[in-house]
Design a protein around this motif. Structure first.
Motif, PDB file in Angstrom:
ATOM      1  N   MET A  10       0.818  -1.214   0.000  1.00  0.00           N
ATOM      2  CA  MET A  10       0.000   0.000   0.000  1.00  0.00           C
ATOM      3  C   MET A  10       0.848   1.258   0.000  1.00  0.00           C
ATOM      4  SD  MET A  10      -3.313   0.432  -0.131  1.00  0.00           S
ATOM      5  CE  MET A  10      -4.854  -0.261   0.339  1.00  0.00           C
ATOM      6  N   ASN A  11       2.053   1.164  -0.501  1.00  0.00           N
ATOM      7  CA  ASN A  11       2.904   2.344  -0.568  1.00  0.00           C
ATOM      8  C   ASN A  11       2.302   3.429  -1.446  1.00  0.00           C
ATOM      9  OD1 ASN A  11       4.863   1.516   1.174  1.00  0.00           O
ATOM     10  ND2 ASN A  11       6.018   0.409  -0.392  1.00  0.00           N
ATOM     11  N   ASP A  12       1.352   3.035  -2.332  1.00  0.00           N
ATOM     12  CA  ASP A  12       0.676   4.016  -3.169  1.00  0.00           C
ATOM     13  C   ASP A  12       0.030   5.094  -2.321  1.00  0.00           C
ATOM     14  OD1 ASP A  12       1.423   2.731  -5.411  1.00  0.00           O
ATOM     15  OD2 ASP A  12      -0.515   1.850  -5.873  1.00  0.00           O
ATOM     16  N   LEU A  13      -0.524   4.712  -1.178  1.00  0.00           N
ATOM     17  CA  LEU A  13      -1.190   5.668  -0.293  1.00  0.00           C
ATOM     18  C   LEU A  13      -0.214   6.734   0.169  1.00  0.00           C
ATOM     19  CD1 LEU A  13      -3.662   6.551   1.311  1.00  0.00           C
ATOM     20  CD2 LEU A  13      -3.036   4.904   3.073  1.00  0.00           C
ATOM     21  N   ASN A  14       0.965   6.315   0.627  1.00  0.00           N
ATOM     22  CA  ASN A  14       1.983   7.273   1.069  1.00  0.00           C
ATOM     23  C   ASN A  14       2.408   8.182  -0.072  1.00  0.00           C
ATOM     24  OD1 ASN A  14       2.080   4.635   2.534  1.00  0.00           O
ATOM     25  ND2 ASN A  14       3.409   5.784   3.896  1.00  0.00           N
ATOM     26  N   ASN A  15       2.584   7.613  -1.238  1.00  0.00           N
ATOM     27  CA  ASN A  15       3.020   8.407  -2.396  1.00  0.00           C
ATOM     28  C   ASN A  15       1.988   9.451  -2.787  1.00  0.00           C
ATOM     29  OD1 ASN A  15       5.415   6.981  -2.600  1.00  0.00           O
ATOM     30  ND2 ASN A  15       4.596   5.494  -4.045  1.00  0.00           N
ATOM     31  N   ILE A  16       0.710   9.045  -2.785  1.00  0.00           N
ATOM     32  CA  ILE A  16      -0.360   9.969  -3.171  1.00  0.00           C
ATOM     33  C   ILE A  16      -0.440  11.121  -2.172  1.00  0.00           C
ATOM     34  CG2 ILE A  16      -2.862  10.228  -3.378  1.00  0.00           C
ATOM     35  CD1 ILE A  16      -2.921   7.348  -4.471  1.00  0.00           C
ATOM     36  N   ILE A  17      -0.392  10.810  -0.894  1.00  0.00           N
ATOM     37  CA  ILE A  17      -0.475  11.850   0.140  1.00  0.00           C
ATOM     38  C   ILE A  17       0.682  12.825   0.026  1.00  0.00           C
ATOM     39  CG2 ILE A  17      -0.328  12.251   2.641  1.00  0.00           C
ATOM     40  CD1 ILE A  17      -1.978   9.687   3.018  1.00  0.00           C
ATOM     41  N   SER A  18       1.848  12.329  -0.377  1.00  0.00           N
ATOM     42  CA  SER A  18       3.030  13.194  -0.495  1.00  0.00           C
ATOM     43  C   SER A  18       2.869  14.251  -1.583  1.00  0.00           C
ATOM     44  CB  SER A  18       4.279  12.350  -0.773  1.00  0.00           C
ATOM     45  OG  SER A  18       4.259  11.835  -2.092  1.00  0.00           O
ATOM     46  N   THR A  19       1.935  14.045  -2.516  1.00  0.00           N
ATOM     47  CA  THR A  19       1.742  15.011  -3.604  1.00  0.00           C
ATOM     48  C   THR A  19       0.749  16.113  -3.231  1.00  0.00           C
ATOM     49  OG1 THR A  19      -0.090  13.808  -4.665  1.00  0.00           O
ATOM     50  CG2 THR A  19       2.145  13.185  -5.307  1.00  0.00           C
ATOM     51  N   PHE A  20       0.069  15.981  -2.095  1.00  0.00           N
ATOM     52  CA  PHE A  20      -0.927  16.965  -1.688  1.00  0.00           C
ATOM     53  C   PHE A  20      -0.254  18.257  -1.229  1.00  0.00           C
ATOM     54  CE2 PHE A  20      -5.197  14.753  -0.601  1.00  0.00           C
ATOM     55  CZ  PHE A  20      -5.112  13.999  -1.755  1.00  0.00           C
ATOM     56  N   SER A  21      -0.767  19.386  -1.693  1.00  0.00           N
ATOM     57  CA  SER A  21      -0.331  20.673  -1.161  1.00  0.00           C
ATOM     58  C   SER A  21      -0.982  20.860   0.211  1.00  0.00           C
ATOM     59  CB  SER A  21      -0.753  21.808  -2.091  1.00  0.00           C
ATOM     60  OG  SER A  21      -2.162  21.929  -2.117  1.00  0.00           O
ATOM     61  N   SER A  22      -0.521  21.863   0.982  1.00  0.00           N
ATOM     62  CA  SER A  22      -1.093  22.107   2.312  1.00  0.00           C
ATOM     63  C   SER A  22      -2.585  22.436   2.202  1.00  0.00           C
ATOM     64  CB  SER A  22      -0.344  23.240   3.013  1.00  0.00           C
ATOM     65  OG  SER A  22      -0.343  24.401   2.219  1.00  0.00           O
ATOM     66  N   GLU A  23      -2.952  23.165   1.133  1.00  0.00           N
ATOM     67  CA  GLU A  23      -4.365  23.517   0.937  1.00  0.00           C
ATOM     68  C   GLU A  23      -5.188  22.273   0.615  1.00  0.00           C
ATOM     69  OE1 GLU A  23      -7.222  26.399  -1.810  1.00  0.00           O
ATOM     70  OE2 GLU A  23      -5.056  26.686  -1.816  1.00  0.00           O
ATOM     71  N   GLU A  24      -4.636  21.383  -0.222  1.00  0.00           N
ATOM     72  CA  GLU A  24      -5.347  20.150  -0.561  1.00  0.00           C
ATOM     73  C   GLU A  24      -5.491  19.247   0.660  1.00  0.00           C
ATOM     74  OE1 GLU A  24      -4.245  19.562  -5.299  1.00  0.00           O
ATOM     75  OE2 GLU A  24      -2.778  19.014  -3.771  1.00  0.00           O
ATOM     76  N   GLN A  25      -4.476  19.227   1.523  1.00  0.00           N
ATOM     77  CA  GLN A  25      -4.576  18.465   2.774  1.00  0.00           C
ATOM     78  C   GLN A  25      -5.733  18.985   3.619  1.00  0.00           C
ATOM     79  OE1 GLN A  25      -0.948  18.132   5.028  1.00  0.00           O
ATOM     80  NE2 GLN A  25       0.282  17.549   3.251  1.00  0.00           N
ATOM     81  N   HIS A  26      -5.816  20.328   3.719  1.00  0.00           N
ATOM     82  CA  HIS A  26      -6.891  20.946   4.507  1.00  0.00           C
ATOM     83  C   HIS A  26      -8.256  20.618   3.907  1.00  0.00           C
ATOM     84  CE1 HIS A  26      -8.856  23.855   7.102  1.00  0.00           C
ATOM     85  NE2 HIS A  26      -9.407  24.422   6.037  1.00  0.00           N
ATOM     86  N   GLN A  27      -8.371  20.700   2.585  1.00  0.00           N
ATOM     87  CA  GLN A  27      -9.635  20.410   1.910  1.00  0.00           C
ATOM     88  C   GLN A  27     -10.032  18.946   2.102  1.00  0.00           C
ATOM     89  OE1 GLN A  27      -8.724  21.569  -2.103  1.00  0.00           O
ATOM     90  NE2 GLN A  27      -9.369  23.691  -1.809  1.00  0.00           N
ATOM     91  N   PHE A  28      -9.045  18.048   2.056  1.00  0.00           N
ATOM     92  CA  PHE A  28      -9.353  16.630   2.210  1.00  0.00           C
ATOM     93  C   PHE A  28      -9.797  16.322   3.641  1.00  0.00           C
ATOM     94  CE2 PHE A  28      -7.939  12.210   3.109  1.00  0.00           C
ATOM     95  CZ  PHE A  28      -8.892  11.563   2.324  1.00  0.00           C
ATOM     96  N   LEU A  29      -9.157  16.953   4.618  1.00  0.00           N
ATOM     97  CA  LEU A  29      -9.567  16.741   6.010  1.00  0.00           C
ATOM     98  C   LEU A  29     -11.006  17.211   6.229  1.00  0.00           C
ATOM     99  CD1 LEU A  29      -6.297  17.768   7.903  1.00  0.00           C
ATOM    100  CD2 LEU A  29      -7.329  15.488   7.825  1.00  0.00           C
ATOM    101  N   ASN A  30     -11.369  18.339   5.610  1.00  0.00           N
ATOM    102  CA  ASN A  30     -12.764  18.804   5.681  1.00  0.00           C
ATOM    103  C   ASN A  30     -13.707  17.794   5.034  1.00  0.00           C
ATOM    104  OD1 ASN A  30     -12.118  21.177   6.975  1.00  0.00           O
ATOM    105  ND2 ASN A  30     -11.986  22.384   5.092  1.00  0.00           N
ATOM    106  N   HIS A  31     -13.239  17.228   3.912  1.00  0.00           N
ATOM    107  CA  HIS A  31     -14.019  16.204   3.206  1.00  0.00           C
ATOM    108  C   HIS A  31     -14.257  14.994   4.114  1.00  0.00           C
ATOM    109  CE1 HIS A  31     -15.158  13.362  -0.006  1.00  0.00           C
ATOM    110  NE2 HIS A  31     -14.236  12.553   0.487  1.00  0.00           N
ATOM    111  N   LEU A  32     -13.219  14.553   4.826  1.00  0.00           N
ATOM    112  CA  LEU A  32     -13.362  13.408   5.733  1.00  0.00           C
ATOM    113  C   LEU A  32     -14.322  13.722   6.878  1.00  0.00           C
ATOM    114  CD1 LEU A  32      -9.712  12.005   6.081  1.00  0.00           C
ATOM    115  CD2 LEU A  32     -11.606  11.010   4.800  1.00  0.00           C
ATOM    116  N   GLU A  33     -14.181  14.911   7.447  1.00  0.00           N
ATOM    117  CA  GLU A  33     -15.027  15.296   8.584  1.00  0.00           C
ATOM    118  C   GLU A  33     -16.501  15.316   8.192  1.00  0.00           C
ATOM    119  OE1 GLU A  33     -13.456  19.006   9.902  1.00  0.00           O
ATOM    120  OE2 GLU A  33     -11.702  18.105  10.870  1.00  0.00           O
ATOM    121  N   LYS A  34     -16.787  15.798   6.969  1.00  0.00           N
ATOM    122  CA  LYS A  34     -18.174  15.873   6.500  1.00  0.00           C
ATOM    123  C   LYS A  34     -18.748  14.486   6.217  1.00  0.00           C
ATOM    124  CE  LYS A  34     -17.844  20.468   4.379  1.00  0.00           C
ATOM    125  NZ  LYS A  34     -17.802  21.225   3.101  1.00  0.00           N
ATOM    126  N   ASN A  35     -17.884  13.570   5.776  1.00  0.00           N
ATOM    127  CA  ASN A  35     -18.365  12.256   5.343  1.00  0.00           C
ATOM    128  C   ASN A  35     -18.270  11.177   6.409  1.00  0.00           C
ATOM    129  OD1 ASN A  35     -19.023  12.276   2.219  1.00  0.00           O
ATOM    130  ND2 ASN A  35     -17.250  13.602   2.513  1.00  0.00           N
TER     131      ASN A  35
END
Length: 499
Positions: free
Chosen positions: A1-26
């Motif tokens: 599952m190293n793909d997960l680590n690789n994908i997360i490494s490409t997220f900008s700080s803003e995308e990280q924030h947006q994704f966390l909001n996405h998780l909280e809502k869902n």
């Protein structure tokens, strides 16, 4: 599952924030372990066992893997929806304009309809939406008799010109795909292919004619095609004018950037070409432009191109007497994960080269110890040329460390695995270099003798410095440093500058 680590490494700080909001809502339950896992993977270098312990207080392997699987799926859904909204919004806007205009045309509200069509045309031109432009021009021509201000011949000319651009983009896409496939056969499989003949035949086959009316995507593909040729022939000097002239041409008539991903790729390509041609000041100028583009658009593409950018910047620094700065720039990448595996491999090999040139051989060997895959794996990920450089560097490193048994085994392995390929691809001077290394290894005291200097001088077919590959010159600099009894780094800089 190293793909997960690789994908997360490409997220900008803003995308990280947006994704966390996405998780909280869902998140339907109070369970927030997916949020905890994302934060741990984003902000730490912990291994799976430590992360599992932090999440569950014990090693619940099955639960941890199930959680990773759910997080992975959430990221895929978020990325798809996020990009779908961004990419389709412009096209959907144009389609709405087109549908509205057609409705008003049916209602004989011609003035309103043509005003909307003109708006749709402007947006489609800016975003290179050739298919939608085709529909817009088709509609304008169909109802041209209802608008006395329309110049029908001019409209038909625009329609024909747009079709030519669309056809050109399609042709370039096909040629790009075929050449990329061919280059992969050369680079990653070591096949012997006449690349230049294939390039010429493809251009003739698809009757490609280039003008300045290219999109950034089309220009990127065209530049890539030309750069493939430079890579295959190791002649970057020949393609440099084309890359610069093409870029200056397209940038002169595009006031607004609508394809930033391809624009950044183009700037990197030019900066890399200047570096390979040892024009470091020009390379740094285009790297600065690249960094500026990476920083725009809410840094959407910053993480994607960060390894490439920092690698090329460090290489320029290393060859302009700023080696410590080059090392400091790349060291943080040693423990980073990223989808751009090829750049990460280049970063490690570059750091090894810097430490080697600096006579810090044990540090170089420490990084080398991280190369635990087989050569076959590295050929698939980095290419045959990367593996050749890695293996050559390893031989020289063991020579310097006087690891005699390892020197002999690596030399035999290199001869057995690579000589046939080097002979077939007309890279016999690599074989010559190895023979000189063997001579030095067996007779270290003779290296400063006049006879050895003469042997070296007569061993190569010397190329003019401006045409010579910078990495080839770096390997030769090691040999020259032994002859002159000067430091490797000092000799390398002198060879690059004076030879």
């Amino acid at each position: 599952m190293n793909d997960l680590n690789n994908i997360i490494s490409t997220f900008s700080s803003e995308e990280q924030h947006q994704f966390l909001n996405h998780l909280e809502k869902n998140n339907k339950r109070g369970d927030v372990k997916n949020i905890m896992l994302f934060k741990l993977l984003s902000n730490s270098n912990l291994d799976s066992k430590d992360i599992c312990l932090k999440l569950y207080g014990s090693h619940k392997k099955n639960a941890y893997h199930a959680l990773r699987k759910r997080l992975y799926q959430s990221i895929i859904n978020f990325t798809a929806n996020h990009n779908l909204q961004e990419e389709s919004s412009v096209q959907m806007g144009v389609i709405k304009y087109l549908l509205a205009a057609r409705y008003y045309l049916q209602q004989k509200e011609y003035k309103t309809a043509f005003k909307i069509l003109n708006k749709a045309e402007t947006i489609s031109k800016e975003h290179h939406l050739f298919t939608l432009l085709n529909e817009i021009y088709h509609t304008q021509i169909q109802f041209a008799d209802s608008n006395s201000s329309i110049n029908l011949d001019e409209l038909i000319s625009k329609f024909n010109s747009n079709q030519e651009k669309q056809i050109l983009e399609d042709k370039l896409n096909i040629v790009y795909a075929k050449l990329k496939h061919t280059l992969n056969a050369i680079t990653y499989k070591g096949e012997i292919i006449d690349f230049q003949t294939i390039l010429t035949n493809l251009f003739n086959q698809y009757n490609i004619n280039i003008d300045e009316n290219l999109s950034f995507k089309s220009l990127y593909q065209l530049m890539s095609i030309i750069s493939f040729s430079a890579f295959a022939s190791n002649d970057y000097l020949r393609v440099e004018p084309f890359l610069i002239n093409s870029y200056n041409s397209i940038i002169s008539y595009k006031s607004e950037e609508k394809q930033p991903f391809y624009h950044i790729q183009i700037l990197y390509m030019i900066a890399n070409t200047f570096f390979r041609n040892k024009r470091f000041k020009a390379s740094l100028e285009y790297l600065n432009l690249m960094h500026n583009e990476m920083s725009l658009h809410r840094k959407k593409y910053y993480n994607t191109f960060s390894p490439k950018y920092h690698l090329l910047l460090s290489l320029n620094l290393n060859y302009t007497s700023n080696q410590d700065e080059a090392i400091n720039l790349l060291e943080p990448f040693l423990n980073k994960k990223h989808t751009d595996i090829e750049s990460l491999l280049d970063i490690r090999l570059s750091l090894i080269m810097y430490y080697f040139q600096k006579n810090e051989f044990k540090k170089a060997l420490h990084i080398f110890s991280k190369f635990y895959h087989t050569d076959k794996w590295y050929i698939e990920k980095g290419g045959i040329d990367w593996v050749l450089k890695k293996n050559l560097t390893e031989i020289l490193l063991h020579v310097e460390l006087e690891n005699f048994d390892l020197v002999e085994s690596r030399l035999l392995s290199f001869q057995r695995n690579h000589y046939k390929y080097l002979e077939a691809t007309n890279q016999k001077r690599v074989i010559t270099f190895i023979e000189l290394v063997i001579h030095f290894y067996n007779n270290p005291n003779e290296v400063t003798s006049d006879s050895f200097k003469e042997t070296v001088k007569n061993s190569f077919e010397w190329t003019k410095a401006e045409h010579e590959d910078i990495f080839v010159m770096s390997f030769y600099a090691w040999l020259k440093s032994k002859i002159t009894k000067k430091s490797i780094y000092e000799t390398t800089l002198k060879v690059i500058k004076d030879e």
